[in-house]
Design a protein around this motif. Structure first.
Motif, PDB file in Angstrom:
ATOM      1  N   ARG A  58      36.607  19.444 -58.954  1.00 43.72           N
ATOM      2  CA  ARG A  58      35.300  19.041 -59.477  1.00 43.72           C
ATOM      3  C   ARG A  58      34.727  17.849 -58.727  1.00 43.72           C
ATOM      4  O   ARG A  58      33.523  17.741 -58.546  1.00 43.72           O
ATOM      5  CB  ARG A  58      35.393  18.777 -60.980  1.00 43.72           C
ATOM      6  N   ARG A  59      35.584  16.945 -58.258  1.00 41.53           N
ATOM      7  CA  ARG A  59      35.108  15.840 -57.426  1.00 41.53           C
ATOM      8  C   ARG A  59      34.450  16.382 -56.166  1.00 41.53           C
ATOM      9  O   ARG A  59      33.368  15.940 -55.775  1.00 41.53           O
ATOM     10  CB  ARG A  59      36.273  14.911 -57.069  1.00 41.53           C
ATOM     11  N   LYS A  62      31.197  18.025 -57.075  1.00 39.38           N
ATOM     12  CA  LYS A  62      30.179  17.003 -57.341  1.00 39.38           C
ATOM     13  C   LYS A  62      29.613  16.470 -56.028  1.00 39.38           C
ATOM     14  O   LYS A  62      28.402  16.293 -55.896  1.00 39.38           O
ATOM     15  CB  LYS A  62      30.784  15.866 -58.171  1.00 39.38           C
ATOM     16  N   SER A  65      27.085  18.717 -54.818  1.00 37.58           N
ATOM     17  CA  SER A  65      25.938  18.821 -55.733  1.00 37.58           C
ATOM     18  C   SER A  65      25.932  20.066 -56.604  1.00 37.58           C
ATOM     19  O   SER A  65      24.892  20.423 -57.163  1.00 37.58           O
ATOM     20  CB  SER A  65      24.619  18.705 -54.968  1.00 37.58           C
ATOM     21  N   VAL A  67      28.229  20.330 -59.181  1.00 35.67           N
ATOM     22  CA  VAL A  67      28.659  19.770 -60.458  1.00 35.67           C
ATOM     23  C   VAL A  67      28.068  18.380 -60.581  1.00 35.67           C
ATOM     24  O   VAL A  67      28.052  17.618 -59.622  1.00 35.67           O
ATOM     25  CB  VAL A  67      30.209  19.724 -60.512  1.00 35.67           C
ATOM     26  N   ARG A  68      27.564  18.052 -61.766  1.00 37.78           N
ATOM     27  CA  ARG A  68      27.014  16.708 -61.994  1.00 37.78           C
ATOM     28  C   ARG A  68      28.051  15.762 -62.561  1.00 37.78           C
ATOM     29  O   ARG A  68      28.069  14.586 -62.247  1.00 37.78           O
ATOM     30  CB  ARG A  68      25.822  16.785 -62.939  1.00 37.78           C
ATOM     31  N   SER A  69      28.919  16.272 -63.445  1.00 38.60           N
ATOM     32  CA  SER A  69      29.969  15.432 -64.013  1.00 38.60           C
ATOM     33  C   SER A  69      31.044  16.329 -64.620  1.00 38.60           C
ATOM     34  O   SER A  69      30.858  17.537 -64.741  1.00 38.60           O
ATOM     35  CB  SER A  69      29.393  14.486 -65.072  1.00 38.60           C
ATOM     36  N   TYR A  70      32.151  15.708 -64.983  1.00 41.70           N
ATOM     37  CA  TYR A  70      33.233  16.457 -65.608  1.00 41.70           C
ATOM     38  C   TYR A  70      34.047  15.497 -66.463  1.00 41.70           C
ATOM     39  O   TYR A  70      34.093  14.291 -66.217  1.00 41.70           O
ATOM     40  CB  TYR A  70      34.121  17.157 -64.569  1.00 41.70           C
ATOM     41  N   THR A  89      32.794  20.640 -67.870  1.00 36.01           N
ATOM     42  CA  THR A  89      32.178  20.521 -66.555  1.00 36.01           C
ATOM     43  C   THR A  89      30.683  20.669 -66.719  1.00 36.01           C
ATOM     44  O   THR A  89      30.212  21.646 -67.302  1.00 36.01           O
ATOM     45  CB  THR A  89      32.695  21.615 -65.589  1.00 36.01           C
ATOM     46  N   TYR A  91      27.390  21.436 -64.930  1.00 37.79           N
ATOM     47  CA  TYR A  91      26.853  22.027 -63.705  1.00 37.79           C
ATOM     48  C   TYR A  91      25.408  21.576 -63.512  1.00 37.79           C
ATOM     49  O   TYR A  91      24.693  21.324 -64.480  1.00 37.79           O
ATOM     50  CB  TYR A  91      26.948  23.552 -63.770  1.00 37.79           C
TER      51      TYR A  91
END
Length: 141
Positions: A58-59, A62, A65, A67-70, A89, A91
């Motif tokens: 996920r890092r 991110k 671009s 994924v915005r956060s998790y 997650t 998106y």
């Protein structure tokens, strides 16, 4: 001196900052949520796998671009919910959520992702209580 320059001069002279811009509107992000039930004695191993593999993927997503956060949460040990780990997650949009499988396949195949062997395959450490629930974000804090 124009009135705008004069106002900026006054702000600088008085040590004031310009007013903050209004908050941005809520964006159409999509959250995917998994509720996981770890098998007896496997929660610590599963969390270690999440920290090293799930979070790393996920890092990278991110940084790309998609994924915005998790977030990852562990329920209290005395929890009777039926699940003890929650994975979330956020998106960037519904397109990124719809394309999550190819996005992560590309990440796993890249040199940027280094898989850390958790001891047992994750499938042997958990069952999904609820998997891949997609929710649209509609309120900012």
């Amino acid at each position: 001196m124009t009135s705008r320059l004069f106002i900026l001069f006054l702000f600088a002279l008085l040590g004031c900052q310009q007013p903050a811009p209004p908050p941005s509107p809520v964006q159409d992000t999509v959250w995917a949520v998994d509720l996981v039930s770890t098998l007896p004695g496997q929660q610590e191993n599963y969390i270690a796998s999440i920290k090293s593999n799930w979070a790393n993927a996920r890092r990278i997503a991110k940084a790309r671009s998609s994924v915005r956060s998790y977030r990852a949460f562990a329920a209290a040990k005395d929890s009777t919910r039926g699940w003890d780990v929650m994975l979330m997650t956020e998106y960037a949009d519904s397109t990124a959520w719809s394309n999550r499988e190819p996005i992560f396949e590309a990440i796993f195949a890249s040199e940027e992702f280094v898989f850390v062997e958790p001891g047992s395959p994750p499938a042997e450490m958990r069952t999904f209580f609820v998997s891949d629930v997609a929710m649209k974000h509609f309120v900012n804090e």
